[in-house]
Design a protein around this motif. Structure first.
Motif, PDB file in Angstrom:
ATOM      1  N   LEU A 172       0.884  -1.165   0.000  1.00 15.43           N
ATOM      2  CA  LEU A 172       0.000   0.000   0.000  1.00 15.43           C
ATOM      3  C   LEU A 172       0.921   1.214   0.000  1.00 15.43           C
ATOM      4  CD1 LEU A 172      -2.713   1.372   0.090  1.00 15.43           C
ATOM      5  CD2 LEU A 172      -2.757   1.045   2.575  1.00 15.43           C
ATOM      6  N   GLU A 173       1.054   1.860  -1.176  1.00 17.44           N
ATOM      7  CA  GLU A 173       2.086   2.875  -1.302  1.00 17.44           C
ATOM      8  C   GLU A 173       1.756   3.892  -2.378  1.00 17.44           C
ATOM      9  OE1 GLU A 173       5.523   0.590  -2.331  1.00 17.44           O
ATOM     10  OE2 GLU A 173       4.851   0.197  -4.386  1.00 17.44           O
ATOM     11  N   ARG A 174       2.404   5.044  -2.262  1.00 19.49           N
ATOM     12  CA  ARG A 174       2.347   6.047  -3.315  1.00 19.49           C
ATOM     13  C   ARG A 174       3.244   5.611  -4.463  1.00 19.49           C
ATOM     14  NH1 ARG A 174       0.336  11.424  -1.687  1.00 19.49           N
ATOM     15  NH2 ARG A 174       0.955  11.956  -3.800  1.00 19.49           N
ATOM     16  N   ILE A 175       2.900   6.057  -5.668  1.00 20.72           N
ATOM     17  CA  ILE A 175       3.742   5.866  -6.850  1.00 20.72           C
ATOM     18  C   ILE A 175       4.263   7.229  -7.284  1.00 20.72           C
ATOM     19  CG2 ILE A 175       3.809   5.139  -9.272  1.00 20.72           C
ATOM     20  CD1 ILE A 175       1.446   3.266  -8.653  1.00 20.72           C
ATOM     21  N   ALA A 234       9.949   7.992 -12.301  1.00 17.55           N
ATOM     22  CA  ALA A 234      10.342   8.643 -13.551  1.00 17.55           C
ATOM     23  C   ALA A 234       9.917   7.783 -14.729  1.00 17.55           C
ATOM     24  CB  ALA A 234      11.852   8.851 -13.582  1.00 17.55           C
ATOM     25  N   VAL A 235       9.472   8.446 -15.767  1.00 14.27           N
ATOM     26  CA  VAL A 235       9.091   7.762 -17.005  1.00 14.27           C
ATOM     27  C   VAL A 235      10.170   8.046 -18.026  1.00 14.27           C
ATOM     28  CG1 VAL A 235       7.404   7.576 -18.851  1.00 14.27           C
ATOM     29  CG2 VAL A 235       6.652   7.984 -16.504  1.00 14.27           C
ATOM     30  N   GLN A 236      10.890   7.020 -18.429  1.00 13.67           N
ATOM     31  CA  GLN A 236      11.979   7.185 -19.386  1.00 13.67           C
ATOM     32  C   GLN A 236      11.430   7.092 -20.802  1.00 13.67           C
ATOM     33  OE1 GLN A 236      15.418   4.780 -18.631  1.00 13.67           O
ATOM     34  NE2 GLN A 236      16.333   5.169 -20.615  1.00 13.67           N
ATOM     35  N   ALA A 237      11.656   8.137 -21.563  1.00 10.74           N
ATOM     36  CA  ALA A 237      11.185   8.146 -22.943  1.00 10.74           C
ATOM     37  C   ALA A 237      12.011   7.194 -23.791  1.00 10.74           C
ATOM     38  CB  ALA A 237      11.264   9.558 -23.525  1.00 10.74           C
ATOM     39  N   GLY A 275      19.559   9.793 -18.973  1.00 14.30           N
ATOM     40  CA  GLY A 275      18.951  10.032 -17.679  1.00 14.30           C
ATOM     41  C   GLY A 275      18.358  11.412 -17.524  1.00 14.30           C
ATOM     42  N   SER A 276      18.025  12.069 -18.608  1.00 12.16           N
ATOM     43  CA  SER A 276      17.462  13.407 -18.527  1.00 12.16           C
ATOM     44  C   SER A 276      16.132  13.377 -17.793  1.00 12.16           C
ATOM     45  CB  SER A 276      17.248  13.967 -19.938  1.00 12.16           C
ATOM     46  OG  SER A 276      18.466  14.011 -20.645  1.00 12.16           O
ATOM     47  N   PRO A 277      15.872  14.409 -16.962  1.00 17.78           N
ATOM     48  CA  PRO A 277      14.599  14.430 -16.255  1.00 17.78           C
ATOM     49  C   PRO A 277      13.443  14.569 -17.232  1.00 17.78           C
ATOM     50  CG  PRO A 277      15.742  16.521 -16.014  1.00 17.78           C
ATOM     51  CD  PRO A 277      16.705  15.578 -16.670  1.00 17.78           C
ATOM     52  N   GLY A 278      12.352  13.917 -16.915  1.00 17.78           N
ATOM     53  CA  GLY A 278      11.205  13.965 -17.808  1.00 17.78           C
ATOM     54  C   GLY A 278       9.915  13.804 -17.034  1.00 17.78           C
ATOM     55  N   ALA A 279       8.927  13.223 -17.668  1.00 11.53           N
ATOM     56  CA  ALA A 279       7.618  13.038 -17.040  1.00 11.53           C
ATOM     57  C   ALA A 279       7.731  12.056 -15.876  1.00 11.53           C
ATOM     58  CB  ALA A 279       6.635  12.528 -18.076  1.00 11.53           C
ATOM     59  N   ARG A 280       6.787  12.182 -14.971  1.00 10.81           N
ATOM     60  CA  ARG A 280       6.742  11.274 -13.843  1.00 10.81           C
ATOM     61  C   ARG A 280       5.378  10.583 -13.805  1.00 10.81           C
ATOM     62  NH1 ARG A 280      11.184  11.553 -11.091  1.00 10.81           N
ATOM     63  NH2 ARG A 280      10.377  10.186  -9.451  1.00 10.81           N
ATOM     64  N   ARG A 281       5.401   9.396 -13.301  1.00  8.28           N
ATOM     65  CA  ARG A 281       4.208   8.556 -13.172  1.00  8.28           C
ATOM     66  C   ARG A 281       3.810   8.580 -11.703  1.00  8.28           C
ATOM     67  NH1 ARG A 281       3.626   2.886 -12.491  1.00  8.28           N
ATOM     68  NH2 ARG A 281       1.927   1.977 -13.718  1.00  8.28           N
ATOM     69  N   PHE A 288      -3.379   3.041  -9.637  1.00  6.47           N
ATOM     70  CA  PHE A 288      -4.260   4.173  -9.919  1.00  6.47           C
ATOM     71  C   PHE A 288      -3.345   5.351 -10.280  1.00  6.47           C
ATOM     72  CE2 PHE A 288      -5.722   1.427  -6.563  1.00  6.47           C
ATOM     73  CZ  PHE A 288      -7.000   1.057  -6.969  1.00  6.47           C
ATOM     74  N   ILE A 289      -3.157   5.586 -11.572  1.00  4.36           N
ATOM     75  CA  ILE A 289      -2.209   6.594 -12.049  1.00  4.36           C
ATOM     76  C   ILE A 289      -2.960   7.872 -12.415  1.00  4.36           C
ATOM     77  CG2 ILE A 289      -0.418   7.118 -13.751  1.00  4.36           C
ATOM     78  CD1 ILE A 289       0.238   4.843 -11.732  1.00  4.36           C
ATOM     79  N   GLU A 290      -2.479   9.004 -11.894  1.00  3.75           N
ATOM     80  CA  GLU A 290      -3.186  10.260 -12.106  1.00  3.75           C
ATOM     81  C   GLU A 290      -2.931  10.835 -13.493  1.00  3.75           C
ATOM     82  OE1 GLU A 290      -0.491  13.798 -10.270  1.00  3.75           O
ATOM     83  OE2 GLU A 290      -1.459  12.492  -8.795  1.00  3.75           O
TER      84      GLU A 290
END
Length: 236
Positions: A124-127, A130-133, A139-145, A173-175
């Motif tokens: 039972l945890e938060r998600i 990092a979403v790697q394109a 390793g560039s920063p990008g979108a997060r899940r 449950f992804i926002e």
């Protein structure tokens, strides 16, 4: 732990021999049942419906009730998570042992006899991942899940020891933010079956499991969307 290959969006439940790992048991197994949909409600709304054990009968035709068998003591290694309803003696939380009343035919009449399934909450945890394109190797920063994850596993017993059958079900449950600034949910669910009886379960009950997973998923979707539309919960 996101599945290694995404579950296709808006997918009715299906049985696949291409198994998806689970938190407790990892890779392997005989088969996975997986499904997904978009829910026009915030992830926390959806998660709190799942954790609210006394009210399963109001939306879930597959598992119509939950009996809480044992609650873990709150401890420093699992402090309460903000915003979720995993408090009190009648809500699911990490380590809760419980028994589902499972109806393999979700269309069966109210009052029909189900079968017990003894489970234990394993995650039972938060998600916040990092979403790697594709093609990104620096390793560039990008979108997060971001969102929430809950999982539970079948408890072994004298009659069904672990080597014969073990399985674990994961729900994410992804926002997703809509154009009007509200949050919706990309819902994904999978359960992977392991052990010497898993092929028998797949052959004899695969179709029933798919029907049950669909009843669960669409019941959750309907309940969550009704709650937000009736302003029982805030949009965020």
């Amino acid at each position: 732990m996101a599945p290694p290959a995404p579950i296709p969006p808006s997918s009715a439940a299906a049985v696949s021999p291409s198994t998806i790992p689970t938190p407790a048991y990892g890779a392997g197994g005989t088969f996975t049942v997986a499904c997904s949909t978009t829910i026009a409600a915030a992830p926390l709304t959806c998660l709190n419906i799942i954790l609210d054990a006394p009210n399963y009968a109001s939306w879930n035709r597959f598992c119509r009730s939950i009996a809480i068998n044992q609650q873990p003591a709150q401890s420093a290694h699992q402090p309460p998570l903000p915003g979720i309803s995993s408090v009190g003696e009648h809500a699911l939380r990490l380590g809760t042992k419980f028994t589902f009343d499972v109806h393999m035919n979700p269309d069966a009449a109210d009052g029909s006899k189900g079968r017990p399934s003894e489970e234990e909450v394993t995650v039972l945890e938060r998600i916040d991942e990092a979403v790697q394109a594709a093609g990104d190797v620096d390793g560039s920063p990008g979108a997060r899940r971001k969102g929430w994850r809950v999982a539970w596993k079948l408890r072994s017993s004298l009659f069904v020891p672990k080597f014969m059958l073990h399985c674990e079900r994961v729900q994410e449950f992804i926002e997703v933010e809509t154009l009007d600034g509200r949050l919706s949910t990309e819902y994904a669910c999978w359960e992977t079956f392991y052990g010497v009886l898993a092929p028998v379960v797949r052959l004899g009950m695969g179709g029933q499991l798919c029907k049950g997973f669909d009843a669960w998923m669409y019941g959750l979707k309907k309940r969550a969307e009704e709650m937000e539309q009736s302003a029982e919960v805030p949009a965020r």
